[in-house]
Design a protein around this motif. Structure first.
Motif, PDB file in Angstrom:
ATOM      1  N   HIS A 100      -3.015 -57.581  77.620  1.00  0.00           N
ATOM      2  CA  HIS A 100      -2.953 -57.748  76.069  1.00  0.00           C
ATOM      3  C   HIS A 100      -3.982 -58.825  75.629  1.00  0.00           C
ATOM      4  O   HIS A 100      -5.138 -58.685  75.816  1.00  0.00           O
ATOM      5  CB  HIS A 100      -1.435 -58.556  75.865  1.00  0.00           C
ATOM      6  CG  HIS A 100      -0.729 -58.567  74.657  1.00  0.00           C
ATOM      7  ND1 HIS A 100      -0.781 -59.414  73.622  1.00  0.00           N
ATOM      8  CD2 HIS A 100      -0.017 -57.551  74.462  1.00  0.00           C
ATOM      9  CE1 HIS A 100      -0.243 -58.986  72.603  1.00  0.00           C
ATOM     10  NE2 HIS A 100       0.484 -57.824  72.791  1.00  0.00           N
ATOM     11  N   HIS A 101      -3.642 -59.039  74.239  1.00  0.00           N
ATOM     12  CA  HIS A 101      -4.769 -59.716  73.609  1.00  0.00           C
ATOM     13  C   HIS A 101      -5.406 -60.933  74.003  1.00  0.00           C
ATOM     14  O   HIS A 101      -6.857 -61.286  73.670  1.00  0.00           O
ATOM     15  CB  HIS A 101      -4.306 -59.935  71.989  1.00  0.00           C
ATOM     16  CG  HIS A 101      -3.476 -59.016  71.250  1.00  0.00           C
ATOM     17  ND1 HIS A 101      -3.598 -57.678  71.511  1.00  0.00           N
ATOM     18  CD2 HIS A 101      -2.456 -59.063  70.230  1.00  0.00           C
ATOM     19  CE1 HIS A 101      -2.706 -56.963  70.596  1.00  0.00           C
ATOM     20  NE2 HIS A 101      -2.022 -57.876  69.976  1.00  0.00           N
ATOM     21  N   ASP A 102      -4.674 -61.297  74.904  1.00  0.00           N
ATOM     22  CA  ASP A 102      -5.596 -62.668  75.586  1.00  0.00           C
ATOM     23  C   ASP A 102      -6.618 -62.324  76.645  1.00  0.00           C
ATOM     24  O   ASP A 102      -7.267 -63.066  77.203  1.00  0.00           O
ATOM     25  CB  ASP A 102      -4.305 -63.459  76.338  1.00  0.00           C
ATOM     26  CG  ASP A 102      -3.636 -62.821  77.541  1.00  0.00           C
ATOM     27  OD1 ASP A 102      -3.997 -61.668  77.575  1.00  0.00           O
ATOM     28  OD2 ASP A 102      -2.943 -63.494  78.193  1.00  0.00           O
ATOM     29  N   TYR A 129      -5.797 -52.162  67.264  1.00  0.00           N
ATOM     30  CA  TYR A 129      -6.945 -51.632  66.330  1.00  0.00           C
ATOM     31  C   TYR A 129      -6.897 -52.255  64.986  1.00  0.00           C
ATOM     32  O   TYR A 129      -7.739 -52.403  64.257  1.00  0.00           O
ATOM     33  CB  TYR A 129      -6.567 -49.979  66.127  1.00  0.00           C
ATOM     34  CG  TYR A 129      -7.520 -49.131  65.256  1.00  0.00           C
ATOM     35  CD1 TYR A 129      -8.293 -48.476  65.648  1.00  0.00           C
ATOM     36  CD2 TYR A 129      -6.941 -49.206  63.795  1.00  0.00           C
ATOM     37  CE1 TYR A 129      -8.878 -47.533  64.589  1.00  0.00           C
ATOM     38  CE2 TYR A 129      -7.545 -48.534  62.894  1.00  0.00           C
ATOM     39  CZ  TYR A 129      -8.478 -47.825  63.381  1.00  0.00           C
ATOM     40  OH  TYR A 129      -9.232 -46.942  62.459  1.00  0.00           O
ATOM     41  N   TRP A 130      -5.739 -52.536  64.625  1.00  0.00           N
ATOM     42  CA  TRP A 130      -5.588 -53.254  63.238  1.00  0.00           C
ATOM     43  C   TRP A 130      -6.399 -54.501  63.004  1.00  0.00           C
ATOM     44  O   TRP A 130      -6.600 -54.765  61.864  1.00  0.00           O
ATOM     45  CB  TRP A 130      -4.116 -53.503  62.888  1.00  0.00           C
ATOM     46  CG  TRP A 130      -3.349 -53.972  63.969  1.00  0.00           C
ATOM     47  CD1 TRP A 130      -2.644 -53.245  64.915  1.00  0.00           C
ATOM     48  CD2 TRP A 130      -3.415 -55.155  64.669  1.00  0.00           C
ATOM     49  NE1 TRP A 130      -2.090 -53.729  66.142  1.00  0.00           N
ATOM     50  CE2 TRP A 130      -2.440 -55.162  65.977  1.00  0.00           C
ATOM     51  CE3 TRP A 130      -3.635 -56.384  64.248  1.00  0.00           C
ATOM     52  CZ2 TRP A 130      -2.326 -56.168  66.779  1.00  0.00           C
ATOM     53  CZ3 TRP A 130      -3.562 -57.545  65.352  1.00  0.00           C
ATOM     54  CH2 TRP A 130      -2.895 -57.395  66.326  1.00  0.00           C
ATOM     55  N   GLU A 131      -6.706 -55.015  64.091  1.00  0.00           N
ATOM     56  CA  GLU A 131      -7.574 -56.325  63.879  1.00  0.00           C
ATOM     57  C   GLU A 131      -9.108 -56.260  63.328  1.00  0.00           C
ATOM     58  O   GLU A 131      -9.419 -57.057  62.786  1.00  0.00           O
ATOM     59  CB  GLU A 131      -7.539 -57.290  65.336  1.00  0.00           C
ATOM     60  CG  GLU A 131      -7.592 -58.700  65.013  1.00  0.00           C
ATOM     61  CD  GLU A 131      -9.433 -59.073  65.426  1.00  0.00           C
ATOM     62  OE1 GLU A 131      -9.748 -59.949  64.394  1.00  0.00           O
ATOM     63  OE2 GLU A 131     -10.231 -58.490  66.121  1.00  0.00           O
ATOM     64  N   ASN A 182      -1.589 -44.628  69.737  1.00  0.00           N
ATOM     65  CA  ASN A 182      -2.043 -45.880  69.288  1.00  0.00           C
ATOM     66  C   ASN A 182      -1.338 -46.601  68.338  1.00  0.00           C
ATOM     67  O   ASN A 182      -1.153 -46.117  67.072  1.00  0.00           O
ATOM     68  CB  ASN A 182      -3.806 -45.501  68.779  1.00  0.00           C
ATOM     69  CG  ASN A 182      -4.507 -46.757  68.651  1.00  0.00           C
ATOM     70  OD1 ASN A 182      -4.110 -47.831  68.281  1.00  0.00           O
ATOM     71  ND2 ASN A 182      -5.811 -46.658  68.582  1.00  0.00           N
ATOM     72  N   ASN A 183      -1.143 -47.792  68.521  1.00  0.00           N
ATOM     73  CA  ASN A 183      -0.242 -48.629  67.513  1.00  0.00           C
ATOM     74  C   ASN A 183      -1.432 -48.994  66.444  1.00  0.00           C
ATOM     75  O   ASN A 183      -1.431 -50.316  66.194  1.00  0.00           O
ATOM     76  CB  ASN A 183       0.222 -49.663  68.229  1.00  0.00           C
ATOM     77  CG  ASN A 183       1.475 -50.345  67.352  1.00  0.00           C
ATOM     78  OD1 ASN A 183       2.063 -49.875  66.453  1.00  0.00           O
ATOM     79  ND2 ASN A 183       1.600 -51.740  67.771  1.00  0.00           N
ATOM     80  N   HIS A 184      -1.842 -48.247  65.614  1.00  0.00           N
ATOM     81  CA  HIS A 184      -3.028 -48.702  64.632  1.00  0.00           C
ATOM     82  C   HIS A 184      -2.209 -48.821  63.083  1.00  0.00           C
ATOM     83  O   HIS A 184      -2.800 -49.302  62.385  1.00  0.00           O
ATOM     84  CB  HIS A 184      -4.051 -47.759  64.548  1.00  0.00           C
ATOM     85  CG  HIS A 184      -3.811 -46.112  64.677  1.00  0.00           C
ATOM     86  ND1 HIS A 184      -2.612 -45.679  63.921  1.00  0.00           N
ATOM     87  CD2 HIS A 184      -4.324 -45.315  65.298  1.00  0.00           C
ATOM     88  CE1 HIS A 184      -2.600 -44.232  64.136  1.00  0.00           C
ATOM     89  NE2 HIS A 184      -3.723 -44.280  65.231  1.00  0.00           N
TER      90      HIS A 184
HETATM   91  O1  FHN Z   1       0.153 -58.100  68.573  1.00  0.00           O
HETATM   92  C1  FHN Z   1       1.150 -57.171  69.179  1.00  0.00           C
HETATM   93  C2  FHN Z   1       2.242 -57.895  69.676  1.00  0.00           C
HETATM   94  O2  FHN Z   1       1.848 -58.741  70.419  1.00  0.00           O
HETATM   95  C3  FHN Z   1       2.946 -56.640  70.438  1.00  0.00           C
HETATM   96  O3  FHN Z   1       2.417 -56.271  71.473  1.00  0.00           O
HETATM   97  C4  FHN Z   1       3.299 -55.526  69.605  1.00  0.00           C
HETATM   98  C5  FHN Z   1       4.214 -54.405  70.268  1.00  0.00           C
HETATM   99  O4  FHN Z   1       4.314 -53.379  69.041  1.00  0.00           O
HETATM  100  N1  FHN Z   1       2.129 -54.986  68.739  1.00  0.00           N
HETATM  101  C6  FHN Z   1       1.258 -55.984  68.364  1.00  0.00           C
HETATM  102  C7  FHN Z   1       1.273 -56.278  66.928  1.00  0.00           C
HETATM  103  O5  FHN Z   1       1.520 -55.005  66.250  1.00  0.00           O
END
Ligand code: FHN
Length: 431
Positions: free
Chosen positions: A105-107, A205-207, A233-235
């Protein structure tokens, strides 16, 4: 004349170069997409060292915990009660057909054994085991698909240089090329070492929307290693070349109630929407906003009616157990799926647009009208039904339901129907 000729050559080259770089999924990949759409219901798992703090997966960032202090959590992450067999059985009991779990994850902490960072569960914790390998093996054994969530964003690695300004597609500090190489190395491990892995779920990606993520190389590598892997991709944007499915966060496709989907136009790929079982992704000890079974079933049915899978998230506890509130709810959802799964699994949606009373799923020559809000008037109207309806029954008991087919659609009379408190399913046979 020469100039004109050069221009034509360049244009032709440009077209063919583009045509060459455009992604063509293999037959296996297309079959995997069909299978993905058939599965309909998956378990999303956010689990990492953050779960120790019981304040969600963003705790390091939200509480401004310095990276070096946060890293100490690894010293006491020891999920002795984790049992891959139990987790897979839990998902199956709930009627879920696949699991998507956070590999990183982001960490930046890797929840799997990796050669490319010592900040991982095998090397940096007293647990010294690889839960993702155990899960992958168990998924294979119990016949359920596994997808890995992989964060592009990293709050701690010096080569990512979180917070650095981006110039010419790279952060001005850090070592962007090294970071891209690092991700490719880890993704290679995840795809080649772990059995039963069928998908990669990118996030973050959005970051940095102005950086060059080298997605063409990353996606190309994944598909080279295994062409049938499904990439999403959850962009929060329209789908990009090389992707195999499109995801929506906390919203049904077409809605934008959470603000994530303003730029994500529905494309032609298989769809998935993810939502949390309470309000949090990672374990949050204070979050008691549990969704009811009715809300979860409604979401699943609404997603299926819009032709999307539903990926429902839980955040397991730091000891590796799933909290009882989630287990209780999902046991009821599982019972519902046992009775009514035929109207969800393997179906497709959007044959008829969502209606104020609910949605329609279909499979072969059968339509399933899922009535989630019984209309006040004593009938339902299904517009634009092509083909002749030969029979209409209540799915629960097979009893006949009165109907009338007109050129503009089908009227189904609901006055003698016994409505179901969650979803009254009416089955229509079409010729
Ligand atoms: O920042 C992440 C969040 O922690 C989580 O993983 C979600 C899941 O869709 N996606 C991000 C926010 O868009």
């Amino acid at each position: 004349m020469i100039k004109k000729f050069t221009l034509i050559v360049l244009l032709l080259y440009g077209f063919s170069a583009n045509a060459q770089s455009a992604y063509t999924p293999t037959a296996d990949n297309l079959a995997a997409r069909e299978n993905f759409q058939d599965m309909k219901f998956g378990l999303f798992i956010h689990w990492g060292i953050y779960s120790i703090l019981g304040d969600g997966e963003w705790v390091m960032h939200n509480e401004k915990i310095p990276y070096d202090s946060y890293k100490r959590l690894a010293d006491f992450f020891n999920p002795q009660a984790f049992d891959a067999k139990e987790w897979v059985a839990f998902a199956k009991r709930a009627g879920m057909k696949y699991i998507t779990i956070t590999a990183r994850h982001h960490d930046g902490f890797s929840m799997f054994g990796t050669k490319f960072s010592s900040y991982n569960i095998v090397d940096a914790t007293p647990y010294h085991r690889d839960p993702l390998m155990e899960l992958a093996q168990e998924c294979q054994k119990q016949g359920i698909e596994l997808h890995f969530y992989y964060s592009l964003l990293d709050w701690g690695r010096p080569d990512y240089a979180f917070g650095s300004p981006i110039v010419n597609g790279k952060p001005t500090q850090g070592d962007w090329d090294n970071y891209i190489k690092f991700m490719k190395d880890q993704l290679t491990e995840l795809i080649t070492k772990y059995p039963a892995v069928k998908g990669i779920w990118f996030d973050g990606y959005w970051e940095r929307t102005d950086v060059n993520w080298h997605l063409d190389e990353i996606y190309g590598l994944i598909h080279k290693l295994n062409p049938s892997i499904l990439i999403g991709n959850n962009h929060h944007e329209a789908v990009k070349d090389g992707e195999d499915f499109q995801m929506f966060e906390k919203d049904l496709p077409g809605n934008n109630s959470t603000g994530f989907s303003a730029k994500s136009k529905i494309g032609a790929l298989p769809l998935e929407t993810c939502e949390t079982i309470n309000y949090s992704w990672g374990f949050n000890i204070n979050d008691r906003n549990y969704k009811s079974t009715k809300q979860i079933i409604n979401y699943l049915v609404n997603a299926a009616g819009r032709n999307a899978n539903f990926l429902l998230n839980i955040g397991p506890m730091p000891n590796g157990k799933i909290q009882p509130e989630f287990a209780d709810t999902l046991a009821i959802v599982g019972n519902w799926m046992q009775k009514n799964g035929e109207t969800i699994y393997g179906t497709r949606g959007n044959f008829i647009a969502a209606q104020p009373w609910g949605v329609v799923t279909y499979k072969n020559k059968t339509l399933y009208a899922h009535v989630l809000n019984m209309p006040k008037q004593p009938y339902l109207f299904l517009p634009e039904v092509k083909g002749k309806i030969t029979k209409v029954t209540l799915f629960a008991d097979g009893s006949n339901v009165k109907f009338k087919q007109q050129p503009e659609g089908v009227f189904i009379y609901t006055d003698s129907l016994k409505p179901d408190a969650v979803d009254t399913i009416i089955q229509l046979t079409i010729n």
